[in-house]
Write an enzyme that holds these catalytic residues in place. Structure first.
Site, short mmCIF file in Angstrom:
data_model
loop_
_atom_site.label_atom_id
_atom_site.label_comp_id
_atom_site.label_asym_id
_atom_site.label_seq_id
_atom_site.Cartn_x
_atom_site.Cartn_y
_atom_site.Cartn_z
N HIS A 1 -1.23 1.81 2.15
CA HIS A 1 -1.03 0.40 1.83
C HIS A 1 -1.67 0.05 0.48
O HIS A 1 -2.87 0.18 0.32
CB HIS A 1 -1.67 -0.43 2.95
CG HIS A 1 -1.58 -1.89 2.76
ND1 HIS A 1 -2.69 -2.69 2.59
CD2 HIS A 1 -0.51 -2.73 2.72
CE1 HIS A 1 -2.32 -3.94 2.47
NE2 HIS A 1 -1.00 -4.00 2.54
N ARG A 2 -0.85 -0.32 -0.47
CA ARG A 2 -1.27 -0.52 -1.87
C ARG A 2 -1.83 0.81 -2.42
O ARG A 2 -2.74 0.82 -3.24
CB ARG A 2 -2.31 -1.63 -2.01
CG ARG A 2 -1.96 -2.91 -1.28
CD ARG A 2 -2.99 -4.01 -1.45
NE ARG A 2 -2.77 -5.11 -0.52
CZ ARG A 2 -3.56 -6.16 -0.39
NH1 ARG A 2 -4.62 -6.28 -1.16
NH2 ARG A 2 -3.28 -7.10 0.50
N GLU B 1 3.03 1.98 0.05
CA GLU B 1 3.52 0.60 -0.05
C GLU B 1 2.95 0.03 -1.33
O GLU B 1 1.76 0.22 -1.62
CB GLU B 1 3.02 -0.21 1.16
CG GLU B 1 3.57 -1.62 1.22
CD GLU B 1 2.64 -2.69 0.70
OE1 GLU B 1 3.01 -3.88 0.74
OE2 GLU B 1 1.53 -2.38 0.20
N ASP C 1 3.17 -3.53 -4.17
CA ASP C 1 3.58 -4.93 -4.32
C ASP C 1 4.09 -5.13 -5.74
O ASP C 1 3.47 -4.66 -6.70
CB ASP C 1 2.37 -5.84 -4.09
CG ASP C 1 1.74 -5.60 -2.73
OD1 ASP C 1 2.40 -5.90 -1.72
OD2 ASP C 1 0.61 -5.08 -2.69
N HIS D 1 -0.76 -6.95 -6.47
CA HIS D 1 -0.61 -7.72 -5.24
C HIS D 1 -0.61 -9.23 -5.46
O HIS D 1 0.22 -9.95 -4.91
CB HIS D 1 -1.73 -7.38 -4.25
CG HIS D 1 -1.66 -8.16 -2.98
ND1 HIS D 1 -2.27 -9.40 -2.82
CD2 HIS D 1 -1.02 -7.92 -1.82
CE1 HIS D 1 -2.01 -9.85 -1.61
NE2 HIS D 1 -1.25 -8.97 -0.98
N GLU E 1 7.36 -3.90 -1.86
CA GLU E 1 7.34 -5.28 -1.36
C GLU E 1 7.53 -6.22 -2.55
O GLU E 1 6.71 -6.25 -3.47
CB GLU E 1 6.01 -5.56 -0.65
CG GLU E 1 6.02 -6.96 -0.06
CD GLU E 1 4.65 -7.45 0.42
OE1 GLU E 1 3.75 -6.66 0.68
OE2 GLU E 1 4.54 -8.69 0.51
N LYS F 1 7.16 -9.56 -4.11
CA LYS F 1 6.23 -10.66 -3.84
C LYS F 1 6.82 -12.00 -4.30
O LYS F 1 6.37 -12.60 -5.28
CB LYS F 1 4.91 -10.40 -4.57
CG LYS F 1 4.04 -9.39 -3.84
CD LYS F 1 3.31 -10.08 -2.71
CE LYS F 1 2.42 -9.16 -1.92
NZ LYS F 1 2.23 -9.62 -0.56
N ASP G 1 -4.86 1.40 4.74
CA ASP G 1 -5.59 1.60 3.48
C ASP G 1 -6.25 2.98 3.44
O ASP G 1 -6.72 3.42 2.40
CB ASP G 1 -6.70 0.53 3.34
CG ASP G 1 -6.14 -0.89 3.35
OD1 ASP G 1 -5.04 -1.10 2.82
OD2 ASP G 1 -6.82 -1.79 3.90
O1 G3P Z 1 4.04 -4.94 3.26
C1 G3P Z 1 3.03 -5.04 4.19
C2 G3P Z 1 1.83 -5.76 3.65
O2 G3P Z 1 1.53 -5.24 2.39
C3 G3P Z 1 2.05 -7.24 3.53
O3 G3P Z 1 0.90 -7.93 3.19
O4 G3P Z 1 -0.50 -9.18 1.61
O5 G3P Z 1 -0.94 -6.76 2.00
O6 G3P Z 1 1.06 -7.49 0.73
P1 G3P Z 1 0.10 -7.83 1.83
MG MG Z 2 2.10 -5.66 0.40
#
Ligand code: G3P
Ligand code: MG
Length: 244
Positions: A7-8, A34, A36, A49, A109, A111, A229
């Site tokens: 994640h990120r 993932e 953003d 993000h 993702e 945004k 993460d």
């Molecule tokens: O895409 C899943 C998750 O990343 C969504 O929340 O705020 O971490 O981008 P956020």
């Molecule tokens: Mg995200």
């Protein structure tokens, strides 16, 4: 086995949404990452993000008010750790070029839940196509209008409905949008919508899961993937829990 998306990037070990975090995800044997994406003032897709650069760089201001040249001058690493100074905000282009050389799946993702970023859908689709990665990306957004526009522009690319709240009708919305999956928080698994998703054959991917306890009472067999993460640590902890 449940797929793990960093994640990120592997953002426990490295500054989020940087090439360092993405390379770390490979070392941690993640199945995907993932990221953003927002748009710069000059319309370039950049990987960050927040809508502003304040939290994750040494600069200030809105991403949409800064050009790529200005964004690229910022340090996106030292806020996390001085040893990471010199990391920059990656362009989507850079990530795509790099990911093409890996086996990772890429969840982009978009945004658009705060800033509308007109044209972001076409910009992202064009970039993905330029790198021949149509089969290896999943596009998601909290904004259903963004998903609708993507589906109008491209009938084949994978899209996922991304939800924060467990609102009723997510599965219907996914069907209406021609989405291929649902991205939700673990609580989603305790709702009737989760059963409807399973009945519709829609894979469910859960964010952001960093500890096995985040999944208490949830059967991993019902979950396609987890966003985490810390892919390597979570993988080990899940394995330990499953043999107990
Ligand atoms: O895409 C899943 C998750 O990343 C969504 O929340 O705020 O971490 O981008 P956020
Ligand atoms: Mg995200």
């Amino acid at each position: 086995m449940t797929n793990l998306y960093a994640h990120r990037g592997a953002s426990t070990m490295c500054p989020e949404n940087t090439m360092a975090a993405f390379r770390q995800a490979v070392r941690e044997k993640a199945d995907g990452i993932e990221i953003d994406v927002q748009l710069s003032k000059d319309g370039e897709a950049v990987v960050i993000h927040d809508e502003t650069v304040d939290r994750t760089t040494n600069g200030t201001g809105a991403v949409k008010d800064l050009t790529v040249m200005e964004l690229k001058k910022l340090d996106a690493g030292s806020w996390y750790n001085e040893a990471c100074a010199g990391e920059t905000i990656p362009l989507l282009e850079e990530v795509l070029k790099w990911i093409a050389k890996t086996k990772l799946t890429l969840n982009i993702e978009l945004k658009t839940d705060v800033e509308p970023y007109p044209g972001i859908e076409q910009t992202v689709l064009d970039a993905v196509e330029r790198h021949g990665l149509e089969e290896r990306v999943i596009l998601s957004s909290f904004n259903p209008d963004t998903l609708r526009r993507i589906r109008e522009l491209d009938h084949a690319v994978s899209i996922a409905v991304l939800v924060w709240d467990n609102v009723d009708g997510v599965v219907k919305m996914a069907r209406r949008l021609g989405a291929d999956a649902i991205h939700a928080r673990p609580d989603f698994m305790r709702t009737a919508e989760a059963a409807r998703a399973a009945a519709s054959g829609l894979p469910i991917r859960l964010y952001t899961v960093n500890e096995p306890e985040d999944l208490e009472g949830i059967a991993l067999s019902d979950v396609d993937s987890l966003f985490t993460d810390a892919p390597s640590r979570l993988r080990k902890e899940l394995a330990a829990v499953s043999v107990e």
